[in-house]
Design an enzyme around this catalytic site. Structure first.
Site, PDB file in Angstrom:
ATOM      1  N   LYS A  46       0.842  -1.199   0.000  1.00 26.29           N
ATOM      2  CA  LYS A  46       0.000   0.000   0.000  1.00 26.29           C
ATOM      3  C   LYS A  46       0.877   1.248   0.000  1.00 26.29           C
ATOM      4  CE  LYS A  46      -0.421  -0.095   5.043  1.00 26.29           C
ATOM      5  NZ  LYS A  46      -1.342  -0.160   6.195  1.00 26.29           N
ATOM      6  N   TYR A 280      15.942  30.204   8.658  1.00 29.40           N
ATOM      7  CA  TYR A 280      14.783  30.981   9.094  1.00 29.40           C
ATOM      8  C   TYR A 280      14.777  31.144  10.614  1.00 29.40           C
ATOM      9  CZ  TYR A 280      12.529  30.673   4.494  1.00 29.40           C
ATOM     10  OH  TYR A 280      12.219  30.798   3.166  1.00 29.40           O
TER      11      TYR A 280
END
Length: 396
Positions: A46, A280
Site C-alpha cells: 500500500k 529561518y
C-alpha cells in the site's frame, strides 16, 4: 527544436538520490517466508509500496515467490495489476466504497469486508451476477479501527443467506501491538481470533503483520501479511529511542536488510564568522568561525522540520550536524570538521545509509520509520539496483 530532458539529466538535476535495493527487498521477503513456512506470506504494498514504487517493488516480491499483495484502496490495486502476472492476487484492506463493487469484481480484485454494510453490498452484487464472489472478512479483535464487531459477527452468522453469496477466502484481523513482543494485548487478540474461528470451522485465517511474524507460530495461521519488515525495518528495533551509539551498534535480530540508501547533493559551501545566524528565524548562531554547506533537500522531501538543529548527515565517517531550521527545499550542515575543499557543488552526503539507518532518522524526527519512508516524495532521482556479493548493477 530543443532536445528532450533525458532521464540522466533529470537524475543529475535532482536534489538527492534515493537508491532502492531490489535484491534486499527480495531477501527480506524470502527470509520471512522461509521462517514461517508453511504459512503463506503476502506482501503489503500500500501507499505505493511504502513510497518506494509499487510498480517496481511488487514484481521483486513476486520474483521471490509472493503471490498475495495487499493495498489500502481499490485504485491502488487497479494501478498495480498490470505489473503483476495473472496468478497474483490483489486485496483491498479498506474494503470498498459504495458504487465500486462492480469494478472490483470485474478486475478480479478481492475486497476485505470490514462492516456489515460492506458485506451486504458485496452480497447484493453477487446476487445480481448470479454467482458467489470471493472476499476476505475482517474482525475487530482489539484495535477498534476496522473489522466487524462481536455483535456484527453474531448478526452475520444469523443471516445464512447473506453468507452463502460470498466465498470467504480468509478471516483476518490486525494486531495493534505486534511490534511489542511483551505486550499482553497480543495474547488477548490471539484468543479473540481463535474464538471467532471456532465459529467458522475450516476457514483459513490471517492475523500476523510484520511484528506478528516474530511472535511465534500460534500467530501465523494460514497467511501472514508483513509490511514494514519487507522494507528493511526490524519491527522490534523501530521503537528503540536509546542512546544513539548503542542504537547504531545494535545488530538486527531478524536478518532484515536495509533497502534504501539516501543521499543529497551539496548546492553551496561557505565560511561564516562568529555570530552569524543560520536559516529561518536565526535559530542557530555560530559560536566561532565555521564552514557550512547547504544541501538540496528539505521537508518537502521527507526530511521533516523536526530535524532542525538536531539531525545529521554523513560524509564518509564524518558526522555533519544539521544547523538551523530545515527549509522546504534545503538543509544546512556544519562541515567545519572536513578539510577545506572536501565538499563542493554537486558533492553527495549520506542521509540514510551505513552510518545512520532509517530508524535513526525517524528517532531524530520524533516519529516512526513508516512516516519518513512514505514521505520521501518524488523529487529524488530514484535508482533501482540489485546488490549481490558487493557488486551493484542498476536496473533499467
Amino acid at each position: 527544436m530543443s532536445l528532450p530532458f533525458s532521464q540522466d539529466e533529470r537524475d543529475l538535476a535532482a536534489g538527492g538520490i534515493l537508491t532502492i535495493d531490489l535484491a534486499a527487498l527480495r531477501h527480506n521477503y524470502s527470509a520471512i517466508a522461509t521462517r514461517i513456512a508453511p504459512t503463506r506470506t503476502a506482501a503489503v504494498v500500500k501507499a505505493d509500496a511504502y513510497g518506494l514504487g509499487a510498480s517496481r517493488v511488487a514484481p521483486a516480491f513476486y520474483e521471490a515467490g509472493c503471490r498475495d499483495f495487499f493495498v489500502a484502496h481499490l485504485g491502488e490495486a487497479v494501478a498495480l495489476k498490470p505489473f503483476l502476472k495473472p496468478d497474483a492476487t490483489l486485496y483491498v484492506l479498506n474494503g470498498l466504497q459504495p458504487g465500486t463493487e462492480a469494478a472490483c469484481a470485474r478486475e478480479g480484485i478481492l475486497p476485505v469486508l470490514n462492516s456489515l454494510e460492506q458485506v451486504e453490498n458485496w452480497a447484493a452484487l453477487a446476487t445480481r451476477l448470479g454467482k458467489k464472489l470471493p472476499a476476505l472478512l475482517q474482525f475487530d479483535t482489539g484495535m477498534s479501527r476496522l473489522g466487524l464487531s462481536a455483535k456484527e459477527f453474531d448478526r452475520l452468522l444469523e443471516n445464512v443467506t447473506l453468507l452463502s453469496r460470498i466465498d470467504i477466502k480468509f478471516a483476518i484481523s490486525h494486531l495493534a501491538n505486534g511490534d511489542e513482543p511483551g505486550n499482553a494485548a497480543n495474547a488477548r487478540q490471539l484468543a479473540k481470533m481463535t474464538a471467532l474461528l471456532a465459529r467458522l470451522p475450516k476457514l483459513p485465517a490471517a492475523l500476523a503483520n510484520s511484528g506478528g511474524t516474530f511472535l511465534g507460530k500460534t500467530y501465523y495461521f494460514d497467511l501472514a501479511r508483513p509490511g514494514i519488515a519487507l522494507y528493511g525495518i526490524d519491527p522490534e528495533r523501530q521503537h528503540d529511542f536509546s542512546d544513539k551509539v548503542a542504537h547504531e551498534n545494535k545488530k538486527p535480530k531478524h536478518s532484515i536488510l536495509p533497502v534504501l540508501p539516501l543521499s543529497a547533493r551539496v548546492i553551496q559551501v561557505r565560511d561564516v564568522d562568529k555570530g552569524a545566524t543560520v536559516g529561518y528565524g536565526g535559530t542557530y548562531v555560530a559560536n566561532g568561525p565555521m564552514r557550512i554547506a547547504t544541501i538540496a533537500v528539505g521537508y518537502a522531501d521527507g526530511l521533516f522540520r523536526s530535524l532542525s538543529n538536531k539531525g545529521a548527515a554523513f560524509f564518509g565517517d564524518t558526522r555533519l550536524p544539521i544547523i538551523g531550521r530545515v527549509s522546504m527545499d534545503s538543509i544546512t550542515l556544519d562541515v567545519t570538521s572536513l578539510p577545506e575543499g572536501t565538499l563542493k557543488l554537486g558533492s553527495l552526503v549520506e542521509l540514510i545509509g551505513p552510518h545512520q539507518r532509517l530508524e535513526d532518522v525517524a528517532r531524530d524526527c520524533d516519529t516512526i520509520p513508516y512516516e519518513i519512508l512514505t514521505a520521501l516524495g518524488n523529487r529524488y532521482a530514484r535508482v533501482y539496483v540489485y546488490v549481490n556479493g558487493g557488486g551493484t548493477s542498476t536496473t533499467a
